[in-house]
Structures are given as C-alpha cells and as structure tokens.
Motif scaffolding. Structure first.
Motif, PDB file in Angstrom:
ATOM      1  N   UNK A  66       0.859  -1.181   0.000  1.00 26.01           N
ATOM      2  CA  UNK A  66       0.000   0.000   0.000  1.00 26.01           C
ATOM      3  C   UNK A  66       0.896   1.232   0.000  1.00 26.01           C
ATOM      4  N   UNK A  67       0.689   2.094  -1.006  1.00 28.11           N
ATOM      5  CA  UNK A  67       1.466   3.315  -1.155  1.00 28.11           C
ATOM      6  C   UNK A  67       0.578   4.531  -0.905  1.00 28.11           C
ATOM      7  N   UNK A  68       1.225   5.602  -0.415  1.00 29.56           N
ATOM      8  CA  UNK A  68       0.476   6.798  -0.013  1.00 29.56           C
ATOM      9  C   UNK A  68       1.325   8.031  -0.284  1.00 29.56           C
ATOM     10  N   UNK A  69       0.673   9.125  -0.650  1.00 30.45           N
ATOM     11  CA  UNK A  69       1.337  10.432  -0.676  1.00 30.45           C
ATOM     12  C   UNK A  69       0.339  11.486  -0.201  1.00 30.45           C
ATOM     13  N   UNK A  70       0.797  12.427   0.630  1.00 28.98           N
ATOM     14  CA  UNK A  70      -0.143  13.373   1.260  1.00 28.98           C
ATOM     15  C   UNK A  70      -0.667  14.432   0.304  1.00 28.98           C
TER      16      UNK A  70
ATOM     17  N   UNK B  64      -4.174  15.298  11.551  1.00 30.22           N
ATOM     18  CA  UNK B  64      -3.560  16.434  10.862  1.00 30.22           C
ATOM     19  C   UNK B  64      -4.172  16.652   9.484  1.00 30.22           C
ATOM     20  N   UNK B  65      -4.496  15.549   8.783  1.00 27.84           N
ATOM     21  CA  UNK B  65      -5.072  15.670   7.435  1.00 27.84           C
ATOM     22  C   UNK B  65      -5.456  14.296   6.930  1.00 27.84           C
ATOM     23  N   UNK B  66      -6.693  14.156   6.468  1.00 28.76           N
ATOM     24  CA  UNK B  66      -7.080  12.898   5.811  1.00 28.76           C
ATOM     25  C   UNK B  66      -6.824  12.973   4.309  1.00 28.76           C
ATOM     26  N   UNK B  67      -6.455  14.146   3.810  1.00 28.89           N
ATOM     27  CA  UNK B  67      -6.200  14.290   2.381  1.00 28.89           C
ATOM     28  C   UNK B  67      -5.000  13.446   1.979  1.00 28.89           C
TER      29      UNK B  67
ATOM     30  N   UNK C  80      -3.558  19.619  -2.814  1.00 30.47           N
ATOM     31  CA  UNK C  80      -2.627  20.423  -3.585  1.00 30.47           C
ATOM     32  C   UNK C  80      -1.654  21.189  -2.689  1.00 30.47           C
ATOM     33  N   UNK C  81      -1.617  20.836  -1.422  1.00 27.65           N
ATOM     34  CA  UNK C  81      -0.772  21.542  -0.463  1.00 27.65           C
ATOM     35  C   UNK C  81      -1.596  22.537   0.339  1.00 27.65           C
TER      36      UNK C  81
END
Length: 876
Positions: free
Chosen positions: A720-724, A751-754, A861-862
């Motif tokens: 499983x790969x992820x990027x915030x 902190x963030x579910x995005x 997008x940050x």
C-alpha cells in the motif's frame, strides 16, 4: 446604529466593492501580436464592452508579466466603434521590446465583467481577464500570432444548434489547434463560480476547425465562454491566445442561415481551383456572406503572390460568391490552407453560420525517372523538379516491384508499400543518385525498384520540415551479375571456439571476360557488423579459367565463436590476378536469441541478408537430445509456451529465403546457431483495482481493492502506497498478505485525511505489479467563527474562537478592526482565543467589530488559502 452606519458603509465599500464604479463591463476580447523586428512586437488588445456605461477606458494597463516590479505598460485606445446591441468595440495598440528569448505572458485584467452572465454568478463583481503567450526562440524563427477575424459576440436561439468560430488565420502558415477553457478572473485563474451550462458532446470546441458547438441551448440568457487557440511550428507550441467571448441565447423564431462549401480539397500547384460558395436563409432575410483564410491576400489572409479571389456579398434570401485561386509552387505547404466562411442574416436576433473549407496545395511529381546498373551499383536519374523552390529529393527503394498508385491527396511514399527511404539529396539540380547499398554493394542479379519525391521547406530555418511531393513513377532495374552473389551463410557448428559457418554463392555469370580476363581470384572476408568495418580476410581461392570459377560455390569458415556472435561476410573478386572487379554485397548469418518469461521462452532472430526470408521452421531439443520441429512462422519471432520454470531448453531456426528476381537461385536454406534458455517468472501480476472510503469525523481512510486472480495465481502480498499531496513522492505505508482481507485502514489522520493511495501486487517470485489506479481523497475542511462572544469572566463564551469541530487548518492570518478601521487584534493561531482586549491588555468597549481572515487549509494540492471577512459582536 446611526453613528455606526457610516463606518460600516466605509468598511464594506473598502473591503468588498473594489473599483466597480470605474469598470467598463467587458463582454469579450483577445490579445494578438505582430513581429516587427528583432525583439520588438506590436501588441493589439481588442475588447467588447457595454456602451451605456458611466465609465470609459481610453487606456488600458497591459501586463507583460516579467521583471521586478512586473512590467506594466499603459496602452492608449486607437478606436472606439459602436457595433449595435449596446456593444462597443475598443482597440488598443502598442509596441513592446522584450528583453530576450523566452516565453512571455501578455495579459489584461479589468475590474468587472458585464452583469447578468448566466453561467458566471455575480459576474458584475468579477474581474475580466484575457492573456496571450508568446515564445521568442531564434531556432524557430520570428512569429506573429493568428488574427481573429470574427467578433467574440454571437447570438443564438433556444433549442437550435449554435456555432461560433473566431475566424483564426495565422500569418506565418503555422498550425492551429483549439480547446475550450474556463473563463478567467483574478490573477488569471479560472473563475471559481464559472460553469458550463452543458457538457460534451452537447457543448464543445472542435480542436481542428475552431468551431464552438452548442447542440442545443436549453435556456435563454447571456453566457460567456473562453477558447484557447494554440499555435504550433514543427510540433512545438509557439503561442497561445485565450479569447473570452459572449453568446446571447434568446427565444426566437428566426432560423440561422446555411452555407454550402465543397468537400476538403487537394490541388496540384500550378493549376486553378474554382468553387462557388453559397448561403441561404429560409426566413428570406438579407444575408451577408464573408470569407477569411490563408489563401486570401492580407489583411484577411497571408498569400501575397497570386492570392485567391473571394468577394464578400450581400443579398436577400440567397447569396453566392466565386472562389478562384491560381496556385503556384510558392503555395505548396504540408498543412492545408483553411478558409472560414461566415453568413449573417438581418433577423432579430442576427444569426450566423460558419463553415470551414480545407485546401491542400501539393507539389507535382518528379518526372522522367530512369535507372541503369553496373558493377554492383544502380544509378537513378530524373529531371529537375518543375518547382524552383524545391530544396532536394528523397530516394526510396524496394527489393522487387510492387503496385502503388498515390491517392489524389497522398504525398510521399508510405511505409505500407514496402519502400524504404535510403537517402536524401540536397539541391534542386542534384538529379542523379548512385545506389551502392551504403558502400556494401547491391546483390548481383537482384531487382531493385525506386521512387523519388521532391521536398520543399515552409521555413528557411527548418529545411527538412516542409512538404513532400507526390511520388514519381516506379522504375526498376536488375543489378548486373558481374560479381559473385552470396546465397548462403548457415551455421553448421555451434561453439564458442570451434564453430563453423558454411558460405555459398552464385558466380558472376554476366562477367565481361574480355574486359576482365583470367586469372581470377576470390578473397573471403568476415566482420562483426554489416558495414564490414575492420573486416578480416579468412581465405583466398584462385582460378585459371572462367569455367573453374563458375564451378566453385562453397566455403567453410571454421574455428570461430558461433554461439555468441553473429557474423557478416563479403567476397572480393579480382581479375588479371590482382585487379579488383568489385565486391559482393555483404550478408549475415541468422542469429537466434532467447528471452525468459514465466513458463515461456521468447525466441527472436535477426539477419541482414541479400535475400528475402519468407518462412522459418523452429526446432527444439527433446529429452533424448534430438531436435524436433515445433512451429512454422513467417515472422522472425516465436513464443514457446507451457514450459517448466528452471528447466533448460535449446533451439535452432531454419530459414527459407528467395530473391525478388525469379531468375536467381531460390529455396535458400540457412540455419541459426543453437541457442538455449531457461524460463523463469519475470512477469509481474496484474495490479488490483482499489477504492477508498474516507471519514473526516473519525480521521481515517479505508483502502480496499479487488485482485484479478486470473493473472496472479501465485499472489504473495500487496503493498500500500500513499502520498499526502498530488505532487509528493510515493511512500510505502504497509503490506498485506494475500491470505488476509484485501483491506487497509489508515488511522490517526487528525492532521489531514487528504492524500492519494495506490496498491501493487507481489507474486511468489517477488515480481511487483505496476501501481493500481490512484485514488485521492480531499479534506473536509471546516473552520467557522461565531458572530458574538461575551468576555465577562463567567467562563461561558468568554473567548472569540472557532466553533468546535474545526479541522485541517495549518494556520491563519486574522485581523480584527473596530468600526473606524483601526486594528485592535491580530493572530496566526487557529485557536484565536481573543479575550476582547487590545494589544495593551485593555478591555475594548462592547460593539460590532470587523474581521478579515486568511485560513490556510491543508489540501491535496498543499496549503490552500481561503479569504473570508465578517463581523462579530462583543457583548459584556
């Protein structure tokens, strides 16, 4: 309240109203440019604005978006023309010298659009923005943008097909493409509230013709759209124009006119093209038919010598105008010329129709092509091309003849004919070509056929990037058989040191024995590539008579590495003992390779032989050590399946070839070396298909997936790969064994579910699949402020702070002002916790305060800022 109202009005005007009172209420427009010299360009801005407006713009600030501070020029208006329907056309022109090569963005921002645009809510309060990009590249040459000849204002009817075309004509003959794009506002960004009233295929832009098509509008109103027109040269984008245009749709009985144009046309340079263009109006209104396009003379076209003739015409009900063009060689180009016709009626509203006609002017063929043979070479000659602007010729060759009749619009020689481009001659008067097969000689007795095309350049700085003529007729010639012809290069023994190759040849049956008398000699050469560079002599044979020469036809090349190396051979032929008559054409052995896959071996073989190989027999060694035929193929490849991983398999291939000339030896049989391979699992499994369920309240994301098991029978696990954020690099989160549920919970995301997720599959050989489909989830950003607080020390609502449940905020920038616009509090802490005191710790009086806040939300997008403003009541 009476004392508070003037201050409140001042704040509202200052904070929200901007400069609307001074706006010109724009309806549409565009920016174009024309190259003058070196780095200097003429810039033209055209806007269409509301006529009955209190403000006017005799000048415009034009931004060139470079420099610090940003270069902005004030450009004076050159003309203001009323065009009807409460619309004024404004034209602003200036010259500008850019600092050097690069890509520049020219833009204008006007404070307000016209009000009441149906697909841009509150349009009167939103900026109007247009831009044009310009690339200055000395390697691509000077450039002027396309001109847009039809206005960005058009009218249509409910439930009737609507078409609009900008009438784009490029003065340099560059290619154009068209796309729909959102209308732009502040900082050139798409207007957030903009929306398309319909979607593709109901509403779209034709990428080739530039037609904006709406089939069909359902609701009346004024709509604004934007089109981006890109200009291309040699596959490189060199400019773009964002045009904003307005479409007014009404309920009406009027029907648009209909234009009739010929089908897209090809014409050979030097001939005349004539066509009658007609338009009709079923409501019998007055009609005006107008044409613009590259074949016309400037300003509505680009052709300055022998331009086409087309006159605008106005008549009632039906109109017609004759298009006439005497073409010449100067009109030849690769891309078609585009003529755009517009018909406008006099109804209410005035409706329009558009049609595009593509005309391609092509070069005539090369004439009088001939071929002669001598000494292993063929000389091809032809007449100089009839066009004086021809830069050179392309020479195509094919082994043997083949039927090919070019279509009316077909230029060049397509690969499907079997012809191969072998050389290019520069210069119109270079009308002879000697084909010696790249210095290796042509096989004696073989038939070769040739076609020649001429090419022209549309741009002096790219001489090979222009147009190609129609193909010449085919000419064929048989190579004189005055040299030996290699017919065999067969591997007889496979070994790294004691391998052997058997050579065979056909003698020089057409040798002029008077010119080349006895004695004769063959010198045999071997090399590792077809160029025969660094060739090694491997043998010599001498003959006292022509009869003896013709009786010999075999030579065994022994003690070499045939397992790992492909070999190329050539024979030099001498007469009078040492006088070189010529060299045979080189030929090679057929070399076999194996590629390993899961339970499979991929066999491929390569060759550079004089002859054509039509079919191949594939042999595999059985358990007893004998080779058995397992397949027949016409392609130089074979996939052997159903094998056992880890077991060694050995093969050879038998090739069957022939020459194109039926008089030459046929049934040419040659063997490859023996090549072995071992199948292993190197094929990764298929990627899974994933889905993501996001929960902002529980601060977690659940990733689940479905694995297609038909291509992963030995599945081991998933990764499983992820990027915030969208642009962040992938990071490995975890792995899940294949015997567990296909599910992963990503927890503790306060902190963030995005973020974005992808999953790969791993098999028992540790082959990893490509990543699955990527799925991204966004934060449910929440940050709300109360409208009142009571800092009276009772520990109930004593602080001004965000309402409970706020989340995913990086930081804020909050300013609180009193009714006189004076700052009383400022913070970057998302908790705020304002206690109603000023910077000196003094209690402020009860009343209404105003705030401006920038909330920096964490997103895919940050960090994304959101600006808000409002009022809060302080009660004691």
């Amino acid at each position: 309240m009476r004392k508070l109202l003037p201050g409140l009005l001042f704040m509202l005007i200052a904070m929200f109203a901007g400069t609307r009172a001074w706006a010109t209420h724009n309806r549409g427009g565009e920016i174009t440019f024309r190259h003058l010299n070196n780095l200097t360009y003429e810039i033209t801005v055209v806007t269409y604005t509301k006529d009955q407006n209190a403000a006017d713009r005799p000048s415009l600030p034009v931004s060139f978006n470079y420099g610090n501070p940003t270069r902005i020029d004030t450009v004076q208006r050159q003309s203001r023309v009323f065009v009807g329907n409460d619309i004024v056309r404004n034209i602003y022109i200036t010259t500008h010298t850019f600092p050097g090569p690069g890509t520049y963005r020219i833009s204008i921002t006007d404070p307000n659009r016209v009000g009441g645009v149906a697909n841009i809510p509150s349009s009167i309060n939103l900026p109007f923005y247009i831009e044009t990009s310009l690339t200055i590249n000395p390697f691509l040459g000077p450039n002027s943008s396309p001109t847009l000849n039809f206005p960005p204002i058009d009218f249509g009817c409910v439930r009737r097909l609507f078409v609009h075309n900008p009438g784009a004509v490029d003065p340099d003959g560059d290619s154009l493409s068209f796309d729909i794009t959102p209308c732009r506002g502040e900082n050139g960004l798409p207007i957030p509230s903009f929306f398309y009233p319909d979607v593709f295929p109901v509403l779209y832009v034709d990428n080739i013709t530039g037609d904006f098509i709406w089939n069909t509008p359902s609701n009346p109103g004024e709509y604004n759209f934007a089109m981006i027109i890109r200009e291309w040269r040699n596959g490189v984008q060199i400019s773009s124009i964002i045009r904003d245009f307005q479409v007014t749709i009404t309920v009406c009985a009027n029907r648009p006119p209909v234009i009739s144009v010929p089908r897209d046309t090809c014409i050979i340079a030097g001939t005349i093209l004539q066509a009658m263009i007609t338009a009709s109006d079923s409501d019998n209104h007055m009609l005006t038919l107008r044409g613009v396009g590259a074949p016309l003379a400037p300003p509505r076209g680009i052709v300055t010598q022998n331009p086409a003739i087309f006159g605008d015409v106005t008549a009632q009900g039906n109109v017609a105008s004759n298009f006439v063009w005497q073409t010449n060689c100067g009109h030849i180009r690769r891309d078609p010329y585009r003529m755009i016709f517009r018909a406008e009626d006099s109804g209410n509203p005035r409706l329009t129709a558009y049609e595009v006609w593509n005309i391609r002017v092509i070069a005539p063929p090369v004439e009088n092509i001939q071929a002669t043979s001598q000494g292993g070479k063929i000389t091809v000659t032809f007449d100089p091309h009839s066009c004086p602007n021809v830069l050179g010729y392309k020479i195509y060759r094919k082994q043997g003849s083949g039927p090919f009749t070019p279509d009316a619009c077909e230029t060049g020689v397509p690969a499907s004919t079997g012809y191969v481009l072998i050389d290019t001659l520069m210069g119109r008067n270079r009308t002879a070509y000697v084909d010696d097969n790249g210095g290796q000689g042509l096989p004696a007795g073989e038939e070769f056929c040739y076609r020649v095309t001429a090419f022209l350049s549309e741009f002096a700085f790219n001489p090979l990037g222009g147009s190609e003529s129609i193909s010449s007729d085919e000419v064929c010639e048989v190579v004189l058989r005055d040299l030996p012809l290699l017919t065999k290069a067969s591997v007889e023994v496979t070994d790294v040191s004691t391998g052997a190759v058997m050579l065979g040849w056909s003698g020089p049956v057409e040798l002029d024995t008077v010119q080349f008398p006895t004695p004769y000699r063959y010198r045999f050469y071997r090399a590792i590539d077809r160029t025969m560079v660094n060739r090694q002599q491997i043998g010599t044979r001498n003959y006292g008579s022509f009869a003896a020469l013709m009786q010999d036809s075999l030579f065994n090349d022994a003690n070499l590495n045939t397992r790992d190396q492909q070999w190329h051979y050539q024979i030099d032929f001498d007469a009078l003992g040492s006088t070189l008559v010529g060299k045979s054409s080189a030929t090679s052995t057929v070399f076999l390779r194996t590629g390993s896959f899961d339970s499979k071996l991929q066999l491929t073989w390569e060759y550079q032989t004089n002859w054509l190989n039509d079919s191949f027999y594939v042999y595999r060694e059985d358990l007893s050590g004998n080779f058995v035929q397992i397949a027949t193929t016409t392609q130089p490849a074979y996939l052997d399946t159903g094998l056992i991983n880890g077991v060694r398999y050995c093969y050879y291939v038998q090739s069957f070839g022939r020459f194109a000339n039926a008089l030459l030896p046929d049934s040419l049989i040659n063997l490859t070396q023996i090549a072995c391979g071992m199948p292993t699992d190197t094929v990764p499994p298929c990627p899974p298909a994933i889905s993501v369920q996001s929960s902002c309240d529980q601060f977690r994301n659940i990733v689940s997936w479905v694995q297609p098991l038909d291509c992963a029978p030995d599945l081991l696990k998933w990764k499983i790969y992820y990027r915030p954020t969208i642009l962040a690099p992938w990071q490995l989160l975890d792995s899940v064994k294949a015997d567990l549920p296909a599910r992963f919970e990503h927890l503790n995301l306060q902190a963030s579910v995005a973020g974005c997720y992808a999953v790969t599959a791993i098999d028992s050989s540790l082959n990893e699949s490509v990543k699955s489909n990527e799925i991204c989830v966004e934060n449910c950003n929440l940050y709300e402020l109360p409208n009142v607080f009571t800092p009276n020390g009772d520990n109930i609502n004593d602080l001004f702070k965000p309402l409970p449940g706020w989340r995913f905020v990086e930081n804020i920038d909050l300013i609180i002002l009193n009714r006189w616009g004076q700052e009383v509090f400022r913070t970057t802490d998302p908790q705020i916790n304002w206690d109603g005191k000023n910077a000196l710790g003094q209690d402020l009086e009860a009343g209404t305060y105003y705030f401006r806040i920038k909330i920096n939300f964490r997103t895919l997008e940050g960090i994304k800022p959101v600006d808000r403003s409002g009022v809060v009541g302080l009660r004691r």
